[in-house]
Write a protein that holds these residues in place. Structure first.
Motif, PDB file in Angstrom:
ATOM      1  N   THR A   4       0.829  -1.211   0.000  1.00 27.27           N
ATOM      2  CA  THR A   4       0.000   0.000   0.000  1.00 27.27           C
ATOM      3  C   THR A   4       0.856   1.251   0.000  1.00 27.27           C
ATOM      4  N   THR A   5       1.924   1.246   0.792  1.00 31.07           N
ATOM      5  CA  THR A   5       2.835   2.389   0.809  1.00 31.07           C
ATOM      6  C   THR A   5       3.405   2.638  -0.579  1.00 31.07           C
ATOM      7  N   TYR A   6       3.877   1.585  -1.231  1.00 31.08           N
ATOM      8  CA  TYR A   6       4.449   1.730  -2.572  1.00 31.08           C
ATOM      9  C   TYR A   6       3.396   2.216  -3.570  1.00 31.08           C
ATOM     10  N   ILE A   7       2.195   1.650  -3.498  1.00 27.55           N
ATOM     11  CA  ILE A   7       1.120   2.039  -4.422  1.00 27.55           C
ATOM     12  C   ILE A   7       0.779   3.517  -4.271  1.00 27.55           C
ATOM     13  N   LEU A   8       0.625   3.970  -3.044  1.00 29.76           N
ATOM     14  CA  LEU A   8       0.227   5.361  -2.835  1.00 29.76           C
ATOM     15  C   LEU A   8       1.347   6.323  -3.233  1.00 29.76           C
ATOM     16  N   ASP A   9       2.610   5.930  -3.060  1.00 30.03           N
ATOM     17  CA  ASP A   9       3.709   6.732  -3.596  1.00 30.03           C
ATOM     18  C   ASP A   9       3.555   6.885  -5.109  1.00 30.03           C
ATOM     19  N   LYS A  10       3.216   5.781  -5.763  1.00 31.47           N
ATOM     20  CA  LYS A  10       3.074   5.774  -7.217  1.00 31.47           C
ATOM     21  C   LYS A  10       1.903   6.654  -7.655  1.00 31.47           C
ATOM     22  N   ILE A  11       0.809   6.574  -6.917  1.00 28.63           N
ATOM     23  CA  ILE A  11      -0.355   7.403  -7.222  1.00 28.63           C
ATOM     24  C   ILE A  11      -0.038   8.885  -7.023  1.00 28.63           C
ATOM     25  N   VAL A  12       0.625   9.213  -5.903  1.00 35.14           N
ATOM     26  CA  VAL A  12       0.954  10.611  -5.639  1.00 35.14           C
ATOM     27  C   VAL A  12       1.913  11.156  -6.697  1.00 35.14           C
ATOM     28  N   ALA A  13       2.869  10.330  -7.150  1.00 35.15           N
ATOM     29  CA  ALA A  13       3.786  10.772  -8.208  1.00 35.15           C
ATOM     30  C   ALA A  13       3.014  11.135  -9.473  1.00 35.15           C
ATOM     31  N   ALA A  14       1.995  10.336  -9.810  1.00 30.84           N
ATOM     32  CA  ALA A  14       1.171  10.633 -10.982  1.00 30.84           C
ATOM     33  C   ALA A  14       0.384  11.922 -10.778  1.00 30.84           C
ATOM     34  N   LEU A  15      -0.124  12.129  -9.571  1.00 34.61           N
ATOM     35  CA  LEU A  15      -0.849  13.362  -9.272  1.00 34.61           C
ATOM     36  C   LEU A  15       0.063  14.581  -9.377  1.00 34.61           C
ATOM     37  N   ARG A  16       1.312  14.441  -8.878  1.00 35.17           N
ATOM     38  CA  ARG A  16       2.259  15.567  -8.915  1.00 35.17           C
ATOM     39  C   ARG A  16       2.479  16.042 -10.354  1.00 35.17           C
ATOM     40  N   ALA A  17       2.533  15.085 -11.287  1.00 32.84           N
ATOM     41  CA  ALA A  17       2.754  15.449 -12.688  1.00 32.84           C
ATOM     42  C   ALA A  17       1.631  16.340 -13.216  1.00 32.84           C
ATOM     43  N   HIS A  18       0.445  16.218 -12.626  1.00 35.43           N
ATOM     44  CA  HIS A  18      -0.697  17.043 -13.017  1.00 35.43           C
ATOM     45  C   HIS A  18      -0.863  18.270 -12.121  1.00 35.43           C
TER      46      HIS A  18
END
Length: 495
Positions: free
Chosen positions: A419-433
């Motif tokens: 879950t920690t890894y997944i949410l890091d990945k999701i937040v990285a995608a959000l940061r790009a936007h």
């Protein structure tokens, strides 16, 4: 286990501990961050003269030294010391703190080889790894390559520095043989006593505590003194920020007074009381003290920390002050990764010029209101989807698993770490936007096993507790692939 390598004339008064098989260290480690301060004007210390000062520490039993790639010429000075006859017992810990970017085998090997060359050694006793942003998943690539170099014999043991409990667990669940985590830990900053200590107990990892005396602020020198306004050195600039966020100078003076009173009772300094309190934490292997290269040395005073014990009355006195202080926010290492940046400059400007985005947002040539982020999954082009699409001010994130690169399953069997890894990945995608976790309005979590509910929920709470989104959690019969959890999210930017 006693150290059989002690040389003649070395004091037996300094207790030691096995940090890893074959790595026996003093419980007071000499930190060489002062070198960076002394050389910040561009000058370089004479390595021979500086090594002479360190040799005096080693002769007195202070033979474990900690440094980093950015501590000026500290590695060069230590290499001069360990190359001398009779200094084979000296242990050298260094840190590799690369700028975010690709972590190929060649890049990692070059970074470690630079440490080996500067230290004039064929094997680093303890290599500690630091990563600036966990939203960039390439830290796992770096640790895997470091593990390979350890197996090759170039590294004796692997440590990390400024890892929070959640990401340390991801690394451990990945099978990286981490023996230590170096973090800030003091009477002012007590974050390490919580989740991190609990994790270390479960996994057998030890803590190396720095900042225990807050850059010298925790001493009689500052007891009863007015709040400083002009702070010339980086170390005190940094720890003054910790003091401010923990409640300010007035409550800090109460803390110093309590430690002083306890010290008077035991016939030791208030600095000894502060160090003893940290060393009594079961997960702590050693505290890191500043090795004075051009200033007065305090070796005799430092040894007093092992000549007394704190009793229940002492803990109650300190606890009464703790209750009126503000906890430093977040977990260990957050001071480098999110506001408030508790660094010397209050941001990362004296460490990094910028944090480049992990994944770029690509505008849709046909639809002006849309942009997409791709994260390199082999399934994105096959199935025709993206990690996150922005439509106007709305961002939709695809169901995301703990997949690193094309197909690697991160932290197999550990739903909380996934879950920690997944949410890091999701937040990285959000940061790009241009968004962050604070803009998330809904998450959906899919679990294979309801027994994982608590671990996944705790990880989810670390990301969203300050701005809670709507959330749905479902148990499903099976996910595609060997995963325990999958998460999707939706965010809305301000109009």
């Amino acid at each position: 286990m006693p150290d059989t390598r002690l040389s003649a004339g070395k004091s037996p008064a300094l207790p030691r501990v096995d940090l890893a098989p074959g790595l026996n260290i003093a419980r007071l480690v000499c930190g060489l961050w002062q070198v960076a301060d002394l050389e910040k004007d561009g000058s370089t210390l004479d390595p021979v003269k500086a090594a002479d000062r360190l040799q005096a520490y080693a002769a007195a039993g202070f033979d474990s030294f900690d440094m980093a790639d950015h501590y000026g010429s500290a590695e060069v000075i230590t290499g001069e010391l360990t190359s001398r006859p009779g200094m084979a017992h000296v242990t050298a810990f260094t840190k590799w703190c690369p700028e975010p970017g690709p972590m190929t085998p060649e890049i990692v090997r070059a970074g470690i080889q630079d440490r080996l060359d500067r230290l004039r050694t064929k094997r680093i006793d303890l290599l500690q790894f630091h990563w600036w942003s966990f939203e960039d998943p390439r830290w796992l690539d770096a640790l895997r390559e470091i593990e390979a170099l350890r197996a090759e014999g170039l590294i004796g043991a692997i440590g990390v520095t400024n890892f929070d409990a959640a990401h340390l667990e991801v690394a451990l669940a990945e099978g990286i043989e981490i023996v230590s985590n170096q973090v800030s830990f003091s009477l002012v900053d007590r974050r390490a006593a919580g989740a991190l200590t609990a994790l270390c107990k479960r996994w057998g990892v030890k803590l190396l505590a720095y900042g225990t005396l807050c850059g010298g602020f925790i001493s009689e020198k500052w007891l009863g003194k007015p709040e400083p306004r002009d702070i010339p050195d980086w170390s005190r600039m940094k720890y003054k920020r910790f003091i401010d966020v923990a409640g300010g100078w007035e409550i800090f003076q109460e803390l110093l007074a309590a430690a002083h009173e306890i010290g008077q009772k035991h016939g030791v300094s208030l600095s000894n009381v502060a160090s003893r309190w940290v060393l009594d934490t079961p997960s702590v292997a050693a505290t890191i003290i500043g090795a004075r290269i051009t200033e007065a040395e305090h070796r005799a005073d430092n040894l007093q920390v092992f000549g007394f014990s704190l009793d229940a009355e002492d803990h109650a006195k300190l606890g009464a002050v703790f209750a009126r202080m503000t906890m430093v926010p977040g977990d260990c290492g957050d001071e480098y990764r999110k506001p408030p940046f508790l660094t010397a400059s209050g941001d990362l400007s004296h460490h990094l010029s910028e944090l480049p985005p992990v994944h770029p947002a690509l505008a849709d040539a046909a639809l002006a209101d849309r942009a997409r982020v791709f994260t390199g999954s082999k399934w994105e082009p096959i199935a025709g989807y993206c990690r996150a699409v922005k439509v106007g001010n709305r961002i939709l994130v695809s169901g995301t698993t703990a997949t690193h690169g094309d197909s690697h399953n991160v932290a197999p069997g550990n739903a909380g770490a996934q879950t920690t890894y997944i949410l890091d990945k999701i937040v990285a995608a959000l940061r790009a936007h241009g968004a962050g976790p604070e803009h998330v309005v809904r998450t959906r979590v899919y679990l294979v096993d309801a027994e994982d509910c608590e671990a996944v929920s705790v990880a989810h709470g670390r990301f969203f507790a300050d701005h809670p989104p709507a959330n749905t959690l479902l148990q499903v019969a099976q996910l595609i692939g060997p995963y325990r959890v999958e998460i999707e999210a939706e965010a809305i930017l301000p109009a």
